[in-house]
Design a protein around this motif. Structure first.
Motif, PDB file in Angstrom:
ATOM      1  N   HIS A 117      51.049  17.598  55.189  1.00 27.90           N
ATOM      2  CA  HIS A 117      49.995  18.498  55.678  1.00 27.90           C
ATOM      3  C   HIS A 117      50.108  19.853  54.986  1.00 27.90           C
ATOM      4  O   HIS A 117      51.193  20.278  54.583  1.00 27.90           O
ATOM      5  CB  HIS A 117      50.118  18.701  57.192  1.00 27.90           C
ATOM      6  N   LYS A 118      48.993  20.546  54.892  1.00 30.89           N
ATOM      7  CA  LYS A 118      49.000  21.877  54.297  1.00 30.89           C
ATOM      8  C   LYS A 118      49.749  22.845  55.207  1.00 30.89           C
ATOM      9  O   LYS A 118      49.566  22.804  56.435  1.00 30.89           O
ATOM     10  CB  LYS A 118      47.573  22.369  54.087  1.00 30.89           C
ATOM     11  N   PRO A 119      50.612  23.732  54.628  1.00 34.15           N
ATOM     12  CA  PRO A 119      51.409  24.655  55.457  1.00 34.15           C
ATOM     13  C   PRO A 119      50.563  25.481  56.414  1.00 34.15           C
ATOM     14  O   PRO A 119      50.930  25.668  57.574  1.00 34.15           O
ATOM     15  CB  PRO A 119      52.116  25.535  54.420  1.00 34.15           C
ATOM     16  N   GLY A 120      49.431  25.960  55.953  1.00 36.28           N
ATOM     17  CA  GLY A 120      48.576  26.776  56.813  1.00 36.28           C
ATOM     18  C   GLY A 120      48.069  26.008  58.023  1.00 36.28           C
ATOM     19  O   GLY A 120      48.011  26.539  59.138  1.00 36.28           O
ATOM     20  N   ALA A 121      47.698  24.727  57.806  1.00 40.61           N
ATOM     21  CA  ALA A 121      47.201  23.900  58.908  1.00 40.61           C
ATOM     22  C   ALA A 121      48.308  23.632  59.919  1.00 40.61           C
ATOM     23  O   ALA A 121      48.071  23.605  61.134  1.00 40.61           O
ATOM     24  CB  ALA A 121      46.646  22.589  58.366  1.00 40.61           C
ATOM     25  N   VAL A 122      49.546  23.450  59.401  1.00 37.79           N
ATOM     26  CA  VAL A 122      50.677  23.191  60.291  1.00 37.79           C
ATOM     27  C   VAL A 122      50.933  24.399  61.189  1.00 37.79           C
ATOM     28  O   VAL A 122      51.092  24.261  62.412  1.00 37.79           O
ATOM     29  CB  VAL A 122      51.943  22.848  59.474  1.00 37.79           C
ATOM     30  N   ILE A 123      50.987  25.583  60.601  1.00 37.38           N
ATOM     31  CA  ILE A 123      51.276  26.798  61.377  1.00 37.38           C
ATOM     32  C   ILE A 123      50.148  27.073  62.369  1.00 37.38           C
ATOM     33  O   ILE A 123      50.390  27.460  63.521  1.00 37.38           O
ATOM     34  CB  ILE A 123      51.480  28.003  60.441  1.00 37.38           C
ATOM     35  N   LYS A 124      48.897  26.843  61.961  1.00 36.71           N
ATOM     36  CA  LYS A 124      47.759  27.060  62.859  1.00 36.71           C
ATOM     37  C   LYS A 124      47.834  26.115  64.063  1.00 36.71           C
ATOM     38  O   LYS A 124      47.607  26.526  65.213  1.00 36.71           O
ATOM     39  CB  LYS A 124      46.452  26.842  62.097  1.00 36.71           C
ATOM     40  N   ALA A 125      48.148  24.851  63.819  1.00 35.11           N
ATOM     41  CA  ALA A 125      48.259  23.876  64.912  1.00 35.11           C
ATOM     42  C   ALA A 125      49.425  24.228  65.831  1.00 35.11           C
ATOM     43  O   ALA A 125      49.333  24.081  67.058  1.00 35.11           O
ATOM     44  CB  ALA A 125      48.444  22.471  64.332  1.00 35.11           C
ATOM     45  N   PHE A 126      50.543  24.721  65.234  1.00 37.16           N
ATOM     46  CA  PHE A 126      51.698  25.119  66.025  1.00 37.16           C
ATOM     47  C   PHE A 126      51.335  26.263  66.970  1.00 37.16           C
ATOM     48  O   PHE A 126      51.672  26.241  68.162  1.00 37.16           O
ATOM     49  CB  PHE A 126      52.844  25.531  65.101  1.00 37.16           C
ATOM     50  N   HIS A 127      50.650  27.278  66.439  1.00 37.28           N
ATOM     51  CA  HIS A 127      50.231  28.420  67.265  1.00 37.28           C
ATOM     52  C   HIS A 127      49.311  27.958  68.405  1.00 37.28           C
ATOM     53  O   HIS A 127      49.393  28.473  69.530  1.00 37.28           O
ATOM     54  CB  HIS A 127      49.514  29.455  66.404  1.00 37.28           C
ATOM     55  N   SER A 128      48.459  26.987  68.119  1.00 35.43           N
ATOM     56  CA  SER A 128      47.555  26.461  69.145  1.00 35.43           C
ATOM     57  C   SER A 128      48.343  25.790  70.270  1.00 35.43           C
ATOM     58  O   SER A 128      48.030  25.960  71.459  1.00 35.43           O
ATOM     59  CB  SER A 128      46.574  25.459  68.522  1.00 35.43           C
ATOM     60  N   LEU A 129      49.377  25.034  69.919  1.00 36.69           N
ATOM     61  CA  LEU A 129      50.207  24.360  70.922  1.00 36.69           C
ATOM     62  C   LEU A 129      50.978  25.369  71.764  1.00 36.69           C
ATOM     63  O   LEU A 129      51.160  25.174  72.976  1.00 36.69           O
ATOM     64  CB  LEU A 129      51.179  23.396  70.239  1.00 36.69           C
ATOM     65  N   VAL A 130      51.442  26.462  71.143  1.00 37.27           N
ATOM     66  CA  VAL A 130      52.143  27.511  71.880  1.00 37.27           C
ATOM     67  C   VAL A 130      51.182  28.210  72.834  1.00 37.27           C
ATOM     68  O   VAL A 130      51.497  28.460  74.008  1.00 37.27           O
ATOM     69  CB  VAL A 130      52.792  28.519  70.916  1.00 37.27           C
ATOM     70  N   ALA A 131      49.980  28.501  72.348  1.00 38.44           N
ATOM     71  CA  ALA A 131      48.979  29.185  73.175  1.00 38.44           C
ATOM     72  C   ALA A 131      48.582  28.340  74.380  1.00 38.44           C
ATOM     73  O   ALA A 131      48.306  28.873  75.461  1.00 38.44           O
ATOM     74  CB  ALA A 131      47.750  29.522  72.333  1.00 38.44           C
ATOM     75  N   ASP A 132      48.561  27.022  74.204  1.00 36.69           N
ATOM     76  CA  ASP A 132      48.173  26.121  75.296  1.00 36.69           C
ATOM     77  C   ASP A 132      49.337  25.770  76.216  1.00 36.69           C
ATOM     78  O   ASP A 132      49.156  25.037  77.199  1.00 36.69           O
ATOM     79  CB  ASP A 132      47.577  24.824  74.724  1.00 36.69           C
ATOM     80  N   GLY A 133      50.544  26.286  75.895  1.00 41.36           N
ATOM     81  CA  GLY A 133      51.690  26.028  76.755  1.00 41.36           C
ATOM     82  C   GLY A 133      52.373  24.706  76.514  1.00 41.36           C
ATOM     83  O   GLY A 133      53.279  24.325  77.270  1.00 41.36           O
ATOM     84  N   ASN A 134      51.987  23.984  75.448  1.00 40.09           N
ATOM     85  CA  ASN A 134      52.650  22.715  75.150  1.00 40.09           C
ATOM     86  C   ASN A 134      54.047  22.940  74.577  1.00 40.09           C
ATOM     87  O   ASN A 134      54.952  22.124  74.779  1.00 40.09           O
ATOM     88  CB  ASN A 134      51.820  21.894  74.161  1.00 40.09           C
ATOM     89  N   ILE A 135      54.215  24.043  73.842  1.00 40.53           N
ATOM     90  CA  ILE A 135      55.507  24.402  73.255  1.00 40.53           C
ATOM     91  C   ILE A 135      55.861  25.813  73.717  1.00 40.53           C
ATOM     92  O   ILE A 135      55.002  26.706  73.725  1.00 40.53           O
ATOM     93  CB  ILE A 135      55.452  24.337  71.713  1.00 40.53           C
ATOM     94  N   VAL A 136      57.115  26.012  74.121  1.00 41.35           N
ATOM     95  CA  VAL A 136      57.572  27.335  74.558  1.00 41.35           C
ATOM     96  C   VAL A 136      58.835  27.707  73.795  1.00 41.35           C
ATOM     97  O   VAL A 136      59.550  26.840  73.281  1.00 41.35           O
ATOM     98  CB  VAL A 136      57.852  27.354  76.077  1.00 41.35           C
ATOM     99  N   HIS A 137      59.115  29.018  73.718  1.00 39.51           N
ATOM    100  CA  HIS A 137      60.321  29.489  73.048  1.00 39.51           C
ATOM    101  C   HIS A 137      61.353  29.885  74.089  1.00 39.51           C
ATOM    102  O   HIS A 137      61.060  30.622  75.031  1.00 39.51           O
ATOM    103  CB  HIS A 137      60.024  30.686  72.150  1.00 39.51           C
ATOM    104  N   VAL A 138      62.579  29.380  73.947  1.00 43.28           N
ATOM    105  CA  VAL A 138      63.689  29.699  74.838  1.00 43.28           C
ATOM    106  C   VAL A 138      64.652  30.598  74.078  1.00 43.28           C
ATOM    107  O   VAL A 138      65.165  30.205  73.020  1.00 43.28           O
ATOM    108  CB  VAL A 138      64.403  28.414  75.317  1.00 43.28           C
ATOM    109  N   GLU A 139      64.870  31.803  74.584  1.00 39.24           N
ATOM    110  CA  GLU A 139      65.706  32.780  73.899  1.00 39.24           C
ATOM    111  C   GLU A 139      67.081  32.205  73.566  1.00 39.24           C
ATOM    112  O   GLU A 139      67.736  31.586  74.414  1.00 39.24           O
ATOM    113  CB  GLU A 139      65.875  34.021  74.804  1.00 39.24           C
ATOM    114  N   ARG A 140      67.499  32.367  72.305  1.00 34.99           N
ATOM    115  CA  ARG A 140      68.784  31.926  71.760  1.00 34.99           C
ATOM    116  C   ARG A 140      68.885  30.414  71.561  1.00 34.99           C
ATOM    117  O   ARG A 140      69.855  29.928  71.009  1.00 34.99           O
ATOM    118  CB  ARG A 140      69.970  32.407  72.620  1.00 34.99           C
ATOM    119  N   PHE A 141      67.872  29.670  72.019  1.00 33.64           N
ATOM    120  CA  PHE A 141      67.931  28.211  71.858  1.00 33.64           C
ATOM    121  C   PHE A 141      66.820  27.660  70.975  1.00 33.64           C
ATOM    122  O   PHE A 141      66.918  26.548  70.463  1.00 33.64           O
ATOM    123  CB  PHE A 141      67.867  27.526  73.234  1.00 33.64           C
ATOM    124  N   GLY A 142      65.766  28.390  70.803  1.00 30.69           N
ATOM    125  CA  GLY A 142      64.689  27.924  69.945  1.00 30.69           C
ATOM    126  C   GLY A 142      63.497  27.394  70.722  1.00 30.69           C
ATOM    127  O   GLY A 142      63.323  27.671  71.911  1.00 30.69           O
TER     128      GLY A 142
END
Length: 678
Positions: A646-671
């Motif tokens: 996949h194109k890098p830009g499309a990957v990062i855009k889809a990732f941001h969308s998943l974070v915005a929708d709450g499908n992916i979250v960031h845990v401090e010090r764990f990733g």
């Protein structure tokens, strides 16, 4: 000094039969037999004190189990007016209890159960084999039971107001009428001795003592007439006793069969109830036959037209070594008689729906199964491929119970365009669309839970199928939906089998037809899905799957309102292993296989999100998490490297969308980690 030591000893000295309780539950095994252990007053410390009913004084208690203060007050007044003054005990007001003695030994009596004020309401006469709390702490209120007038310590059993069995009959009848005026009936009146008869239009069980046992065949015939749509637990438990007395411990399968007619059926609870029943008296087969007779069962002539059964084998002319066949030309043949070649199997939709059988398509409401079937109907009527799969050309009748004519016409115009028909062209002449929203579409019912009875629509449907088929060899019949056409209990195997095999199966046989039945999934069917697979779609009894030759499921793909997945869940005559799913997309009012750049882009975007979720899941459990190594921004390097296709830009855009929708979250010090599936 403990309560039991102080007060139980005094009560016993006054002539009362006492027993220690934990809350309301007797502590001693066999407490009904008044064991001497109950007189070990020091042993039970602060146990509650129970009074055992019956005995030589025929002690009874009127238990007013009513939560409505107004109704409880009315019945308390009726109690004292009809039966006389008595000591009153209050536990959880406004519920109350009055104590009397009877002039003769009786068994318990109980009114019908009514829904009053959001709870069960009834009046019960406690008698031999029962007990009530005389002193102690109420397990629900945490407060002491109280006697607002004279304490029971001031009475001997002989001093209680005496009542007759006839007075109790009249009292229970009066209470029934009062409760009936105040609430909705939930369970019918019950009594062990058959003495309560109410002129309310709702007959009692009138359990009979005669004929306690019976044959399984006769009981099964009667069982078909006993309704079990929404029995109250008390009624169901009472019937369990009757079943066990009628056919013995080995009749548990028959009781399961009866219990499964209810939507509340639970196998574990049914086993528990059955196994808890020990000795049964004054109830049995006669009780069940009485109930069945109320609904039309002919007790005397039940087997006048009965088919040959297992019990007839000993009397059969073929049972003594006579091998003369009972019937000739019955359709059986020997393997040695089979000669090839045999005509190949025919498919209405190759590999999916075999010809001349009943098949089912499940799908949640609004997913598009009616539209997809109308598209299939157009293809079959012209012998054209459906989504790239070969079809068998034949006339088609599509019965639509959920859409009006205007909606069906709008849908057909969109399908015409999909089929390549221009504005001056027409759809297939051999496709007959029959909108029936608002009509009576029931094909079969089971009045009072008894024998099946064809609905008026069954004859209309058969006539319509014959007309559509005409001189053609075969016909496809699409029925939308099962909820409109099945007039039975979806949890009951017998009725489901009859509907699918006898009624829909007869259409297959008599008209050389293929029937595809559309159905909504049950809640359990919907819950059977996972992030990687659509639901099973099964509803109610497993007979819905076992009685058809093929079953498919149409579902939305996660995280997409446009994409649908058509899956084969069962096909008796083809291989369903491997990836046989068909991915469809909503486009211009129809479902199509994605081919346009826009459709493919939507498909790819959803696939990319699933791939990102998978990579985040894998990384989270690794000791060296690529997304943690370089801090929260490490994903900008790690993800495109993992998803090189996949194109890098499309990957990062889809990732941001998943974070915005709450499908992916960031845990401090764990990733980053997956929070919820898409």
């Amino acid at each position: 000094m403990s309560r039991y030591k102080k007060f139980a000893e005094q009560l016993f000295a006054n002539g009362w039969d006492i027993t220690p309780l934990r809350g309301k539950i007797p502590i001693l095994t066999g407490w009904q037999n008044r064991p001497e252990t109950a007189l070990q007053f020091d042993k039970f410390s602060d146990a509650n004190i129970g009074i055992v009913c019956g005995g030589k004084h025929n002690v009874i208690a009127v238990d007013i189990d009513v939560l409505s203060e107004t109704v409880a007050g009315i019945i308390s007044t009726i109690t004292e007016d009809m039966l006389g003054i008595a000591p009153e005990r209050i536990g959880a007001a406004p519920k109350t209890l009055f104590v009397y003695r009877c002039t003769a030994a009786i068994s318990k009596m109980k009114t019908s159960i009514y829904d009053i004020g959001g709870g069960d309401a009834c009046v019960e006469i406690l008698a031999e084999g029962q007990q009530f709390v005389a002193s102690g702490i109420h397990p629900n209120t945490g407060k002491s039971y109280r006697w607002p007038g004279d304490s029971l310590l001031n009475y001997t059993p002989e001093a209680l107001t005496a009542v007759t069995p006839e007075e109790l009959e009249q009292f229970v009848a009066a209470c029934n009428l009062t409760l009936a005026d105040s609430g909705e009936l939930k369970a019918r009146s019950q009594t062990n001795n058959n003495i309560v008869h109410l002129d309310t239009g709702k007959p009692n069980f009138e359990f009979q003592e005669n004929d306690p046992t019976t044959s399984t065949a006769k009981l099964r015939a009667a069982m078909d007439f006993i309704s079990n749509d929404d029995l109250h637990y008390d009624d169901w438990a009472r019937l369990a006793h009757a079943f066990k007395a009628a056919v013995g411990p080995g009749g548990i399968d028959l009781f399961h069969e009866f219990s499964a007619k209810s939507s509340k059926y639970e196998a574990v609870e049914t086993d528990r109830l059955w196994n808890s029943i020990e000795t049964v008296t004054k109830i049995g087969a006669g009780s069940l036959y009485h109930l069945a007779a109320e609904q039309g069962f002919d007790v005397a002539n039940w087997d006048t037209e009965r088919n040959f059964g297992p019990e007839d084998i000993a009397e059969s002319p073929t049972s003594g070594g006579d091998t003369t066949p009972l019937a000739e030309h019955d359709g059986s043949f020997t393997a040695a008689s089979v000669r090839g070649p045999i005509a190949p199997r025919q498919w209405v939709l190759d590999g999916w729906f075999p010809a001349r059988t009943v098949a089912m398509l499940f799908g949640a409401g609004g997913v598009g199964k009616t539209l997809m079937m109308q598209q299939l109907a157009n293809c079959v009527a012209q012998g054209k491929p459906f989504m790239g799969i070969e079809t068998m050309e034949m006339p088609v009748l599509s019965v639509m119970c959920e859409d009006d004519a205007e909606e069906v016409k709008r849908r057909q115009l969109n399908i015409n365009e999909w089929m390549g028909v221009d504005e001056f062209g027409e759809g297939p002449e051999d496709l007959h669309l029959w909108p029936r929203v608002g009509d009576d579409n029931v094909l079969v019912t089971w009045p009072n839970g008894g024998k099946d009875e064809p609905g008026a629509f069954y004859e209309q449907l058969c006539a319509k199928v014959a007309a559509v088929k005409g001189d053609a060899d075969s016909v496809l019949v699409i029925l939308d939906t099962a909820a409109d056409m099945f007039g039975g209990n979806e949890n009951e195997r017998r009725t489901v089998n009859t509907f699918l095999k006898t009624y829909l199966g007869s259409i297959c046989i008599n008209f050389n037809a293929t029937v595809i039945l559309l159905a909504h999934p049950s809640l359990s069917g919907l819950k059977s899905s996972s992030s990687n697979s659509p639901p099973t779609g099964l509803s109610g009894s497993t007979a819905w799957e076992n009685s058809v030759r093929a079953r498919a499921y149409l579902a939305r793909e996660a995280d997409s309102d446009d994409i649908r997945i058509l899956s084969r869940k069962k096909s008796n005559y083809s291989d369903i292993s491997g990836d046989s799913d068909i991915k469809l997309i909503w486009e211009n009012g129809v479902l199509v296989i994605p081919s346009s750049p826009d459709a493919l882009a939507r498909i790819n975007a959803t696939a990319l999100k699933h791939a990102i979720i998978a990579e985040v899941d894998i990384a989270w459990w690794r000791e060296k998490n690529a997304f943690r190594k370089q801090g929260p921004r490490g994903y900008k390097t790690a993800l495109p490297r993992m998803l090189k296709q996949h194109k890098p830009g499309a990957v990062i855009k889809a990732f941001h969308s998943l974070v915005a929708d709450g499908n992916i979250v960031h845990v401090e010090r764990f990733g980053f980690k997956t929070e919820k599936a898409i």
